[in-house]
Write a protein that holds these residues in place. Structure first.
Motif, PDB file in Angstrom:
ATOM      1  N   ASN A  25       0.810  -1.216   0.000  1.00 53.84           N
ATOM      2  CA  ASN A  25       0.000   0.000   0.000  1.00 53.84           C
ATOM      3  C   ASN A  25       0.845   1.270   0.000  1.00 53.84           C
ATOM      4  OD1 ASN A  25      -2.387  -1.549   0.219  1.00 53.84           O
ATOM      5  ND2 ASN A  25      -2.084  -1.706   2.424  1.00 53.84           N
ATOM      6  N   ASN A  26       0.197   2.342  -0.344  1.00 55.50           N
ATOM      7  CA  ASN A  26       0.721   3.690  -0.182  1.00 55.50           C
ATOM      8  C   ASN A  26       1.928   4.006  -1.040  1.00 55.50           C
ATOM      9  OD1 ASN A  26       0.429   6.272   0.914  1.00 55.50           O
ATOM     10  ND2 ASN A  26       2.000   5.883   2.471  1.00 55.50           N
ATOM     11  N   PHE A  27       2.006   3.384  -2.203  1.00 52.95           N
ATOM     12  CA  PHE A  27       3.086   3.771  -3.119  1.00 52.95           C
ATOM     13  C   PHE A  27       2.959   5.243  -3.469  1.00 52.95           C
ATOM     14  CE2 PHE A  27       6.223   3.395  -6.382  1.00 52.95           C
ATOM     15  CZ  PHE A  27       5.790   4.187  -7.440  1.00 52.95           C
ATOM     16  N   SER A  28       1.732   5.685  -3.716  1.00 53.80           N
ATOM     17  CA  SER A  28       1.530   7.061  -4.174  1.00 53.80           C
ATOM     18  C   SER A  28       1.951   8.078  -3.115  1.00 53.80           C
ATOM     19  CB  SER A  28       0.074   7.278  -4.560  1.00 53.80           C
ATOM     20  OG  SER A  28      -0.774   7.083  -3.443  1.00 53.80           O
ATOM     21  N   GLY A  29       1.948   7.694  -1.859  1.00 52.04           N
ATOM     22  CA  GLY A  29       2.324   8.595  -0.784  1.00 52.04           C
ATOM     23  C   GLY A  29       3.783   8.518  -0.382  1.00 52.04           C
ATOM     24  N   SER A  30       4.552   7.732  -1.096  1.00 51.14           N
ATOM     25  CA  SER A  30       5.946   7.485  -0.722  1.00 51.14           C
ATOM     26  C   SER A  30       6.920   8.300  -1.560  1.00 51.14           C
ATOM     27  CB  SER A  30       6.285   6.000  -0.895  1.00 51.14           C
ATOM     28  OG  SER A  30       5.471   5.184  -0.078  1.00 51.14           O
ATOM     29  N   THR A  50       9.395  12.855  -4.949  1.00 52.96           N
ATOM     30  CA  THR A  50       8.487  12.868  -3.811  1.00 52.96           C
ATOM     31  C   THR A  50       7.090  12.432  -4.232  1.00 52.96           C
ATOM     32  OG1 THR A  50       7.737  15.127  -4.130  1.00 52.96           O
ATOM     33  CG2 THR A  50       9.782  14.819  -2.867  1.00 52.96           C
ATOM     34  N   ALA A  51       6.224  12.295  -3.241  1.00 56.78           N
ATOM     35  CA  ALA A  51       4.836  11.955  -3.530  1.00 56.78           C
ATOM     36  C   ALA A  51       4.179  13.022  -4.399  1.00 56.78           C
ATOM     37  CB  ALA A  51       4.061  11.782  -2.223  1.00 56.78           C
ATOM     38  N   GLY A  52       4.616  14.235  -4.236  1.00 57.41           N
ATOM     39  CA  GLY A  52       4.049  15.330  -5.017  1.00 57.41           C
ATOM     40  C   GLY A  52       4.691  15.517  -6.377  1.00 57.41           C
ATOM     41  N   GLY A  53       5.714  14.715  -6.670  1.00 57.29           N
ATOM     42  CA  GLY A  53       6.340  14.772  -7.981  1.00 57.29           C
ATOM     43  C   GLY A  53       7.593  15.628  -8.072  1.00 57.29           C
ATOM     44  N   ALA A  54       8.037  16.195  -6.961  1.00 57.88           N
ATOM     45  CA  ALA A  54       9.276  16.975  -6.996  1.00 57.88           C
ATOM     46  C   ALA A  54      10.463  16.035  -7.159  1.00 57.88           C
ATOM     47  CB  ALA A  54       9.417  17.780  -5.714  1.00 57.88           C
ATOM     48  N   GLU A  97      10.788   6.087   3.035  1.00 61.52           N
ATOM     49  CA  GLU A  97      10.158   6.109   4.361  1.00 61.52           C
ATOM     50  C   GLU A  97      10.354   4.812   5.132  1.00 61.52           C
ATOM     51  OE1 GLU A  97       8.724   7.232   1.640  1.00 61.52           O
ATOM     52  OE2 GLU A  97       7.755   9.145   2.005  1.00 61.52           O
ATOM     53  N   THR A  98      10.433   3.707   4.390  1.00 62.27           N
ATOM     54  CA  THR A  98      10.539   2.403   5.042  1.00 62.27           C
ATOM     55  C   THR A  98      11.902   1.753   4.837  1.00 62.27           C
ATOM     56  OG1 THR A  98       9.615   1.328   3.080  1.00 62.27           O
ATOM     57  CG2 THR A  98       8.065   1.973   4.820  1.00 62.27           C
ATOM     58  N   ASN A  99      12.763   2.420   4.046  1.00 61.92           N
ATOM     59  CA  ASN A  99      14.090   1.880   3.725  1.00 61.92           C
ATOM     60  C   ASN A  99      14.004   0.473   3.145  1.00 61.92           C
ATOM     61  OD1 ASN A  99      16.902   2.250   3.575  1.00 61.92           O
ATOM     62  ND2 ASN A  99      17.235   1.126   5.480  1.00 61.92           N
TER      63      ASN A  99
END
Length: 111
Positions: A25-30, A50-54, A97-99
């Motif tokens: 889960n949460n690939f899009s937020g990683s 980043t999650a926001g595309g930066a 985030e999770t290494n």
């Protein structure tokens, strides 16, 4: 789990696109990144998104590599162009985030 693909042998000046497919889960937020490790050298940073595309790139690949993501497919990409022998390495994707790291994919640039 992260699974890289797309590596191979390419001539100098050529191009490759690496993919990294994530499960869970949460690939899009990683925040995701690519690193690489050449024989006899330490693992080094290549690019991050980043999650926001930066995005951010190592100076050695800036202008030649492009990191991107497709959240609908849970997939991270690294488009590599104008490849040089110095780009030869095993390329890894990582969820920061999770290494969690993938197993790596070999890229060899040689004539």
């Amino acid at each position: 789990q992260l699974v890289e693909s797309g590596g191979g042998l390419v001539q100098p000046g050529g191009f490759l696109r690496l993919s990294c497919t994530a499960s869970g889960n949460n690939f899009s937020g990683s925040t995701m990144a690519w690193y690489r490790q050449a024989p006899g050298k330490q693992r080094e940073f290549v690019a991050t998104i980043t999650a926001g595309g930066a995005t951010n790139y190592a100076n050695s690949v800036k202008g030649r590599f492009t990191i991107s993501r497709d959240n609908a497919k849970n997939t991270l990409y690294l488009q590599m162009s104008s490849l040089k022998p110095g780009d030869t390495a095993v390329y890894y994707c990582v969820r920061l985030e999770t290494n969690v790291w993938g197993q790596g994919t070999q890229v060899t640039v040689s004539s």
